[in-house]
Structures are given as structure tokens and as C-alpha cells.
Design a protein around this motif. Structure first.
Motif, PDB file in Angstrom:
ATOM      1  N   TRP A  67       0.838  -1.202   0.000  1.00 45.32           N
ATOM      2  CA  TRP A  67       0.000   0.000   0.000  1.00 45.32           C
ATOM      3  C   TRP A  67       0.870   1.247   0.000  1.00 45.32           C
ATOM      4  CZ3 TRP A  67      -0.622   4.150   3.353  1.00 45.32           C
ATOM      5  CH2 TRP A  67      -1.726   4.976   3.087  1.00 45.32           C
ATOM      6  N   MET A  68       1.891   1.268   0.847  1.00 45.20           N
ATOM      7  CA  MET A  68       2.760   2.434   0.943  1.00 45.20           C
ATOM      8  C   MET A  68       3.472   2.704  -0.374  1.00 45.20           C
ATOM      9  SD  MET A  68       6.254   3.342   1.459  1.00 45.20           S
ATOM     10  CE  MET A  68       7.086   2.155   2.512  1.00 45.20           C
ATOM     11  N   MET A  69       4.041   1.650  -0.978  1.00 49.23           N
ATOM     12  CA  MET A  69       4.772   1.837  -2.225  1.00 49.23           C
ATOM     13  C   MET A  69       3.846   2.269  -3.352  1.00 49.23           C
ATOM     14  SD  MET A  69       7.774  -1.056  -2.344  1.00 49.23           S
ATOM     15  CE  MET A  69       6.665  -2.453  -2.254  1.00 49.23           C
ATOM     16  N   SER A  70       2.637   1.720  -3.396  1.00 50.62           N
ATOM     17  CA  SER A  70       1.679   2.103  -4.430  1.00 50.62           C
ATOM     18  C   SER A  70       1.296   3.576  -4.300  1.00 50.62           C
ATOM     19  CB  SER A  70       0.419   1.225  -4.341  1.00 50.62           C
ATOM     20  OG  SER A  70       0.734  -0.133  -4.553  1.00 50.62           O
ATOM     21  N   GLU A  71       1.031   4.015  -3.063  1.00 52.00           N
ATOM     22  CA  GLU A  71       0.689   5.412  -2.844  1.00 52.00           C
ATOM     23  C   GLU A  71       1.849   6.330  -3.217  1.00 52.00           C
ATOM     24  OE1 GLU A  71      -2.297   6.938  -1.668  1.00 52.00           O
ATOM     25  OE2 GLU A  71      -2.960   4.970  -2.360  1.00 52.00           O
ATOM     26  N   LEU A  72       3.066   5.890  -2.889  1.00 48.68           N
ATOM     27  CA  LEU A  72       4.244   6.699  -3.198  1.00 48.68           C
ATOM     28  C   LEU A  72       4.419   6.845  -4.705  1.00 48.68           C
ATOM     29  CD1 LEU A  72       6.765   8.183  -2.212  1.00 48.68           C
ATOM     30  CD2 LEU A  72       7.971   6.001  -2.233  1.00 48.68           C
ATOM     31  N   VAL A  73       4.278   5.747  -5.443  1.00 50.08           N
ATOM     32  CA  VAL A  73       4.413   5.810  -6.899  1.00 50.08           C
ATOM     33  C   VAL A  73       3.322   6.697  -7.494  1.00 50.08           C
ATOM     34  CG1 VAL A  73       4.229   4.455  -9.018  1.00 50.08           C
ATOM     35  CG2 VAL A  73       5.628   3.615  -7.128  1.00 50.08           C
ATOM     36  N   ASN A  74       2.091   6.607  -6.967  1.00 52.48           N
ATOM     37  CA  ASN A  74       1.012   7.467  -7.455  1.00 52.48           C
ATOM     38  C   ASN A  74       1.319   8.936  -7.208  1.00 52.48           C
ATOM     39  OD1 ASN A  74      -0.520   5.295  -8.349  1.00 52.48           O
ATOM     40  ND2 ASN A  74      -1.659   5.111  -6.437  1.00 52.48           N
ATOM     41  N   GLU A  75       1.897   9.245  -6.040  1.00 53.00           N
ATOM     42  CA  GLU A  75       2.258  10.625  -5.745  1.00 53.00           C
ATOM     43  C   GLU A  75       3.347  11.116  -6.691  1.00 53.00           C
ATOM     44  OE1 GLU A  75       3.327  11.259  -1.717  1.00 53.00           O
ATOM     45  OE2 GLU A  75       1.339  10.841  -0.933  1.00 53.00           O
ATOM     46  N   MET A  76       4.315  10.240  -6.973  1.00 50.27           N
ATOM     47  CA  MET A  76       5.379  10.612  -7.901  1.00 50.27           C
ATOM     48  C   MET A  76       4.801  10.975  -9.262  1.00 50.27           C
ATOM     49  SD  MET A  76       7.978   7.611  -6.716  1.00 50.27           S
ATOM     50  CE  MET A  76       8.568   7.358  -8.375  1.00 50.27           C
ATOM     51  N   LYS A  77       3.817  10.209  -9.718  1.00 46.59           N
ATOM     52  CA  LYS A  77       3.198  10.487 -11.015  1.00 46.59           C
ATOM     53  C   LYS A  77       2.416  11.800 -10.968  1.00 46.59           C
ATOM     54  CE  LYS A  77       2.833   5.665 -12.477  1.00 46.59           C
ATOM     55  NZ  LYS A  77       1.921   4.535 -12.808  1.00 46.59           N
ATOM     56  N   ARG A  78       1.680  12.011  -9.862  1.00 49.29           N
ATOM     57  CA  ARG A  78       0.910  13.256  -9.751  1.00 49.29           C
ATOM     58  C   ARG A  78       1.824  14.467  -9.714  1.00 49.29           C
ATOM     59  NH1 ARG A  78      -2.240  10.269  -5.954  1.00 49.29           N
ATOM     60  NH2 ARG A  78      -1.125  11.273  -4.240  1.00 49.29           N
ATOM     61  N   ASP A  79       2.997  14.308  -9.099  1.00 48.59           N
ATOM     62  CA  ASP A  79       3.943  15.421  -8.979  1.00 48.59           C
ATOM     63  C   ASP A  79       4.865  15.543 -10.191  1.00 48.59           C
ATOM     64  OD1 ASP A  79       2.840  15.909  -6.518  1.00 48.59           O
ATOM     65  OD2 ASP A  79       4.403  14.868  -5.386  1.00 48.59           O
ATOM     66  N   GLY A  80       4.620  14.741 -11.213  1.00 48.34           N
ATOM     67  CA  GLY A  80       5.424  14.830 -12.415  1.00 48.34           C
ATOM     68  C   GLY A  80       6.817  14.264 -12.283  1.00 48.34           C
ATOM     69  N   LEU A  81       6.988  13.281 -11.414  1.00 48.35           N
ATOM     70  CA  LEU A  81       8.318  12.705 -11.195  1.00 48.35           C
ATOM     71  C   LEU A  81       8.448  11.336 -11.850  1.00 48.35           C
ATOM     72  CD1 LEU A  81       8.892  13.702  -7.458  1.00 48.35           C
ATOM     73  CD2 LEU A  81       9.624  14.892  -9.510  1.00 48.35           C
ATOM     74  N   ASP A  82       7.729  11.144 -12.959  1.00 44.98           N
ATOM     75  CA  ASP A  82       7.820   9.872 -13.673  1.00 44.98           C
ATOM     76  C   ASP A  82       9.238   9.592 -14.145  1.00 44.98           C
ATOM     77  OD1 ASP A  82       5.071  11.135 -14.106  1.00 44.98           O
ATOM     78  OD2 ASP A  82       4.691   9.029 -14.550  1.00 44.98           O
ATOM     79  N   GLU A  83      10.052  10.661 -14.230  1.00 47.66           N
ATOM     80  CA  GLU A  83      11.420  10.486 -14.708  1.00 47.66           C
ATOM     81  C   GLU A  83      12.226   9.550 -13.806  1.00 47.66           C
ATOM     82  OE1 GLU A  83      13.632  14.461 -13.515  1.00 47.66           O
ATOM     83  OE2 GLU A  83      11.495  14.765 -13.840  1.00 47.66           O
ATOM     84  N   LEU A  84      11.745   9.327 -12.573  1.00 44.25           N
ATOM     85  CA  LEU A  84      12.440   8.394 -11.689  1.00 44.25           C
ATOM     86  C   LEU A  84      12.512   7.012 -12.337  1.00 44.25           C
ATOM     87  CD1 LEU A  84      13.662   8.144  -8.800  1.00 44.25           C
ATOM     88  CD2 LEU A  84      11.485   7.177  -8.118  1.00 44.25           C
ATOM     89  N   PHE A  85      11.486   6.656 -13.111  1.00 42.00           N
ATOM     90  CA  PHE A  85      11.479   5.367 -13.788  1.00 42.00           C
ATOM     91  C   PHE A  85      12.602   5.280 -14.814  1.00 42.00           C
ATOM     92  CE2 PHE A  85       7.390   5.315 -11.872  1.00 42.00           C
ATOM     93  CZ  PHE A  85       6.949   4.012 -11.845  1.00 42.00           C
ATOM     94  N   SER A  86      13.029   6.432 -15.332  1.00 40.91           N
ATOM     95  CA  SER A  86      13.976   6.420 -16.441  1.00 40.91           C
ATOM     96  C   SER A  86      15.395   6.107 -16.001  1.00 40.91           C
ATOM     97  CB  SER A  86      13.954   7.769 -17.175  1.00 40.91           C
ATOM     98  OG  SER A  86      14.453   8.802 -16.336  1.00 40.91           O
ATOM     99  N   HIS A  87      15.701   6.266 -14.725  1.00 43.33           N
ATOM    100  CA  HIS A  87      17.070   5.970 -14.297  1.00 43.33           C
ATOM    101  C   HIS A  87      17.110   5.062 -13.070  1.00 43.33           C
ATOM    102  CE1 HIS A  87      16.423   9.008 -11.175  1.00 43.33           C
ATOM    103  NE2 HIS A  87      16.055   9.840 -12.114  1.00 43.33           N
TER     104      HIS A  87
END
Length: 308
Positions: A60-80
Motif C-alpha cells: 500500500w505504501m509503495m503504491s501510494e508513493l508511486v502514485n504521488e510521484m506520477k501526480r507530482d510529475g516525477l515519472d522520470e524516476l522510472f527512467s534511471h
């Protein structure tokens, strides 16, 4: 899991051909070569596979964190992102027919493999030692993602087992969940206390003893259990506290958890701020005097109020 997948691919694709009564010579030109190549690559990948079972709260925690990253425009974390192992088998919790989330018993899993800067994600299902193969593979590179059919899908179509768009969409949704979990694990393992990582048995001792009494033997397979560490538990409290505060329309709070989050530093780098406590401390019961209007006899005092 790994033994079942290895056994499946060692016999691949003969079991599917036999089930439909089709010989290799009847397949479209080149398909048998692609199936053999897929078999050899899969067996090589599984040699290095590490199994991760994620506890419900950690998931649950990791899912919420990833969702927040996407909402905040931090999808670039996936790239590296750099996975902790070249091949990870992800076992997230599963939602049963009753809508309750339970620990994964190995019936559905994700195979996540990183090769240089590309990550390949596939879904497999295992029920009663029978493997439901992957029909598509999600490939992510940088900020982009694409989907390619596996040779198994081509085989299904060739032997008269049509694959619907709904089946592919369902598999892709699970692949996205597996990838998010792998990214969450890789990200949070770099920060002390966020995740608790332990090597445990896939089958608890009581399950193995019960199986032995019924004449079966369950192997003592070791897997990596992902649970919340001390900082991770603080992260969960902070996320729940944040939800509660939103519902109270921003009412002021005393000491409370501030959830960890990714942020961009002044240099433009992505940095992680750990969950932490904020506030002036817990409310301490105290006695206050409440004064009324002034009179000739001095300040009129009302009864003491227990401010707690």
C-alpha cells in the motif's frame, strides 16, 4: 514459482502443441524458431531470478508513493532506476473474490528483468502446478513504454486459441503494477529503515507439516519478504494522517508525521526527504484561568478549566 516456471519452459512449447493436437510442422514459417529462442532466453533469465513477496502494508505504501510521484510529475524516476537484481519475481498481495487483500501464495507473479536501460515486465499465473503463460511483454526505456506480444500469443493464435483485447488489457494492468512495485523496492532500499528485508520460507512451517501429514512434501523454498521498516511505518502513518487532515479540511494538528517524498533540489536533482515528525509536541493537560470584565473589587475569576 521458479521451479514451476523452469519446468514449463523446459517443455515449451510442446505442452501447448500437444493440447491442441498440432505438430511443429503445421505452425507458420519461423514461429517455431521464435518459440525456441523465447524458451532459451526465459530459462537463462530464471537462473538469476530473486523472489520478492510484498506485505500488504508495504505494498500500500509503495503504491501510494508511486502514485504521488506520477501526480507530482516525477515519472522520470522510472527512467534511471537500477533494480537491485537483474531479474526480480514480484509477488504483490492479491484481492480475493470477497474483495479482501491477502498475501500472495504464488498463484500470480510478475517477472521483471532489466537489461542495460530497458526493463521487461511479464505476468505469469500458476495454479495447481499449471502455468498460465505471458501473452505480452511491457518494455520501458526512459520515459517511454511499449508493448510487444510474446511468441506464446502467436502460438495461441496459430493453434486456434484466440486472444481477446480484454485479456491483453488485464495483463498490461498487472504488468504496470509489477513494474511499480519493482521501482518502489529499488528506490526505497536505498534509504535506511524504509523497508525491512528478510529471507523467509515460501511455505510456513505449519503448512509444510500439514502437507507432510497428507502425504505431500512442500519444499523449503526461501524468498525475500518485503515489509515496512521503522521509517516505512512512519511513512504509512504520515500518509494516513494526511488523508485524515484533508477530510478535516486542514484543521491544525499537533505533533504529526510528515510523509517522505521525492523533491527536486536547487541543482535539479531528485532527492528523497525521509518521513519525519513535525510539531510542537503532544498536547499537555494544563489549568488555565479565564478572566471576566474588570470590577471595583478587582478581576473576577471564573472556575478553572481543564484544557486537554
Amino acid at each position: 514459482m521458479v521451479p514451476e516456471l523452469k519446468l514449463f519452459f523446459k517443455d515449451y512449447p510442446r505442452q501447448i502443441l500437444d493440447m491442441k493436437g498440432v505438430s511443429p510442422a503445421e505452425l507458420p514459417p519461423g514461429l517455431m524458431d521464435r518459440l525456441r529462442d523465447y524458451r532459451e532466453r526465459s530459462l537463462a533469465i530464471l537462473e538469476d531470478a530473486q523472489v520478492f513477496r510484498i506485505d500488504i502494508n508495504a505494498y500500500w505504501m509503495m503504491s501510494e508513493l508511486v502514485n504521488e510521484m506520477k501526480r507530482d510529475g516525477l515519472d522520470e524516476l522510472f527512467s534511471h532506476v537500477q533494480l537491485p537484481f537483474p531479474t526480480m519475481i514480484i509477488m504483490p498481495p492479491l484481492i480475493g473474490a470477497d474483495g479482501i487483500m491477502r498475501q500472495n501464495d504464488g498463484s500470480v507473479l510478475g517477472l521483471v528483468t532489466q537489461v542495460d536501460d530497458e526493463i521487461y515486465t511479464q505476468r505469469f499465473a500458476i495454479r495447481q502446478n499449471t502455468v498460465g503463460p505471458s501473452l505480452c511483454c511491457m518494455i520501458t526505456k526512459g520515459m517511454g513504454a511499449s508493448t510487444v506480444p510474446t511468441p506464446t500469443r502467436e502460438l495461441f493464435e496459430a493453434v486456434g486459441m484466440p486472444v481477446s483485447d480484454g485479456m491483453i488489457e488485464e495483463e498490461l494492468a498487472m504488468n504496470r503494477s509489477f513494474l511499480a512495485s519493482a521501482v518502489g523496492i529499488a528506490t526505497l532500499l536505498r534509504h535506511e529503515g524504509m523497508l525491512d528485508v528478510k529471507r523467509v520460507s515460501l511455505h510456513p512451517r505449519h503448512e509444510r507439516r500439514q502437507a507432510e501429514r497428507s502425504g505431500k512434501v512442500l519444499p523449503d523454498t526461501l524468498i525475500t519478504r518485503i515489509a515496512l521498516g521503522k521509517a516505512g511505518r512512519g511513512q504509512v502513518e504520515a500518509m494516513k494522517d494526511h488523508i485524515s487532515a484533508d477530510r478535516r479540511e486542514g484543521m491544525p494538528r499537533r505533533t504529526h508525521w510528515v510523509r517522505g517524498h521525492y523533491m527536486k533540489s536547487k541543482s535539479g536533482k531528485l532527492v528523497w526527504r525521509m518521513p519525519h515528525l513535525r510539531g510542537a509536541g503532544p498536547l499537555v493537560p494544563q489549568l488555565r484561568y479565564v478572566t471576566g470584565s474588570a470590577s471595583t473589587s478587582g478581576l473576577a475569576k471564573t472556575p478553572q478549566v481543564d484544557d486537554s
